[in-house]
Design an enzyme around this catalytic site. Structure first.
Site, PDB file in Angstrom:
ATOM      1  N   SER A 190       0.862  -1.098   0.122  1.00 26.39           N
ATOM      2  CA  SER A 190       0.148  -0.030  -0.022  1.00 26.39           C
ATOM      3  C   SER A 190       0.935   1.389  -0.022  1.00 26.39           C
ATOM      4  O   SER A 190       0.202   2.307  -0.455  1.00 26.39           O
ATOM      5  CB  SER A 190      -0.750   0.083   1.331  1.00 26.39           C
ATOM      6  OG  SER A 190      -0.070  -0.094   2.256  1.00 26.39           O
ATOM      7  N   HIS A 192      -5.249  -3.668  -2.772  1.00 29.01           N
ATOM      8  CA  HIS A 192      -4.662  -2.663  -3.760  1.00 29.01           C
ATOM      9  C   HIS A 192      -4.441  -3.401  -4.974  1.00 29.01           C
ATOM     10  O   HIS A 192      -3.945  -2.330  -5.839  1.00 29.01           O
ATOM     11  CB  HIS A 192      -3.558  -1.952  -3.174  1.00 29.01           C
ATOM     12  CG  HIS A 192      -3.690  -1.112  -1.770  1.00 29.01           C
ATOM     13  ND1 HIS A 192      -4.220   0.254  -1.820  1.00 29.01           N
ATOM     14  CD2 HIS A 192      -3.601  -1.360  -0.526  1.00 29.01           C
ATOM     15  CE1 HIS A 192      -4.147   0.670  -0.657  1.00 29.01           C
ATOM     16  NE2 HIS A 192      -4.220  -0.294   0.242  1.00 29.01           N
ATOM     17  N   LYS A 226     -11.781   0.435  -2.398  1.00 27.88           N
ATOM     18  CA  LYS A 226     -10.698   0.911  -3.081  1.00 27.88           C
ATOM     19  C   LYS A 226     -11.323   0.938  -4.601  1.00 27.88           C
ATOM     20  O   LYS A 226     -11.998   1.854  -4.816  1.00 27.88           O
ATOM     21  CB  LYS A 226      -9.533   0.251  -2.952  1.00 27.88           C
ATOM     22  CG  LYS A 226      -8.864   0.512  -1.316  1.00 27.88           C
ATOM     23  CD  LYS A 226      -7.683  -0.110  -1.125  1.00 27.88           C
ATOM     24  CE  LYS A 226      -7.230   0.209   0.293  1.00 27.88           C
ATOM     25  NZ  LYS A 226      -8.410  -0.278   1.455  1.00 27.88           N
TER      26      LYS A 226
END
Length: 392
Positions: A179, A207, A238
């Site tokens: 990240s 991610h 996300k």
């Protein structure tokens, strides 16, 4: 609470104190935000595919509210397990080509819940030093031995696996994309080591989900390793642009987590309206391939431009592009200058990153245009010269 004041003063003196700031979204533009009177190009959001403002997601949430209400009212094991959960979990399992799936309230709860449910005293967890804090906290809660290997150092991991080869259970856990650095884990090598030492492998795709894979399944799928990952975790906060998290794996694993994952058992279920938004986002992630294609092109342009200018940019091909500054105070001042010039890009400092590696963590979205990113690079380069981050 004088001791708190003293500690906060030390943090402030080291440019490490944090504070909360209001940020207002721009309707219809996931790549922008407003702070005060200033409209900013948002290069700090994890909204990688630009879905947080998607009309179909907002409409799905809106339509769900009258029938389902504002909240679930109880944990999933009491009366909070509404029908949207089962439909979403079936769709997630099919998407990941796994037997079953389980939705959690967020990624932190998922990692903490899974790790403390599958290992305990007498076991060992092998964790990359740059893994997310939620993984670290999950290991602490599990009371298993925590064997941290140097970042992406497979020889060091092999040594630790050999040292702990007689442990009752062994779990290797890693982020797929890290990240704060934006680089990949060596997933193929991790699979080989888990086979060799009889360990289980857990991969956090927070991610990388939505970005990699033919239908956004993540990096494991793109590399053809989906069947080798025992515990597959991902988030909806996300690339999906909503909120929540999921775990995919065998039916046995999911049954076990329903009975043993404390954050699931003892937390109120997600509001059903959020589940409606997630389900719509899952469809969009799979069908709107152009978002991934645009994001890939943007990442290449932005990363290569900053690297060519002379910035210390991390390796990788993800939307996370760190520019290493080093000094905490200079990173803060650089971030403030970027905001004054219309760019939201937050300074990341210890303990989130190692000492001496304070950085500006840029993160891109499919909502950003090529022209917007090109203009941003010009501003970043100009400020890099002013702050001595770049050599003249």
């Amino acid at each position: 609470m004088k001791w708190m004041e003293d500690e906060l003063a030390l943090l402030a003196g080291a440019s490490l104190e944090r504070s909360l700031r209001d940020t207002v979204p721009v309707p219809g533009r996931a790549g922008y935000a407003v702070r005060g009177e200033r409209r900013l190009l948002n290069l700090s959001s994890n909204d990688y595919l630009g879905l947080s403002q998607h009309p179909a997601i907002l409409e799905a949430i809106r339509q769900s509210l009258p029938a389902e209400g504002g909240g679930a009212g109880a944990s999933r094991l009491v009366t909070g397990n509404r029908s949207p959960y089962s439909r979403l979990e079936e769709a997630l399992a099919a998407w990941q080509n796994r037997e079953a799936a389980l939705v959690f309230a967020n990624g932190y709860m998922a990692n903490c819940g899974v790790i403390q449910a599958v290992v305990g005293r007498g076991d060992a967890v092998f964790s990359d030093r740059l893994n997310h804090a939620s993984i670290v906290d999950g290991i602490v809660l599990s009371r298993a031995e925590h064997a941290r290997y140097r970042h992406n150092d497979m020889e060091h991991l092999r040594q630790l696996l050999h040292k702990h080869r007689d442990k009752r259970r062994k779990l290797i856990v890693t982020d797929a994309v890290f990240s704060m650095d934006g680089d990949r884990a060596p997933l193929r090598e991790l699979v080989e080591l888990k086979r060799e030492y009889g360990a289980n492998l857990m991969v956090d795709e927070a991610h990388s989900g939505g970005i990699y894979g033919e239908r956004g399944e993540g990096l494991c799928s793109e590399l053809g390793l989906g069947d080798e990952v025992d515990i597959h975790m991902g988030t909806f906060s996300k690339s999906f642009g909503v909120y929540g998290a999921y775990v995919c794996g065998s039916r046995t694993l999911i049954r076990w987590l329903v009975n043993k994952a404390r954050p699931l058992i003892y937390s109120t279920a997600l509001p059903p309206s959020i589940l409606a938004g997630i389900s719509t986002a899952l469809e969009l992630v799979q069908t709107e391939r152009w978002r991934r294609d645009k994001l890939v092109a943007s990442c290449l342009l932005f990363r290569s431009s900053l690297s060519a200018a002379g910035f210390h940019v991390g390796h990788g091909d993800s939307p996370i592009v760190p520019v290493i500054i080093g000094d905490n105070d200079r990173a803060l001042r650089f971030s403030e200058a970027l905001e004054e010039n219309g760019i939201a890009a937050v300074a990341i400092r210890p303990p989130t990153v190692p000492d001496g590696t304070a950085r500006i963590r840029f993160s891109l979205s499919a909502d950003h245009s090529e022209a917007e990113l090109t203009d941003a690079v010009s501003v970043i380069c100009r400020l890099g010269l002013e702050f001595g981050v770049l050599n003249r």
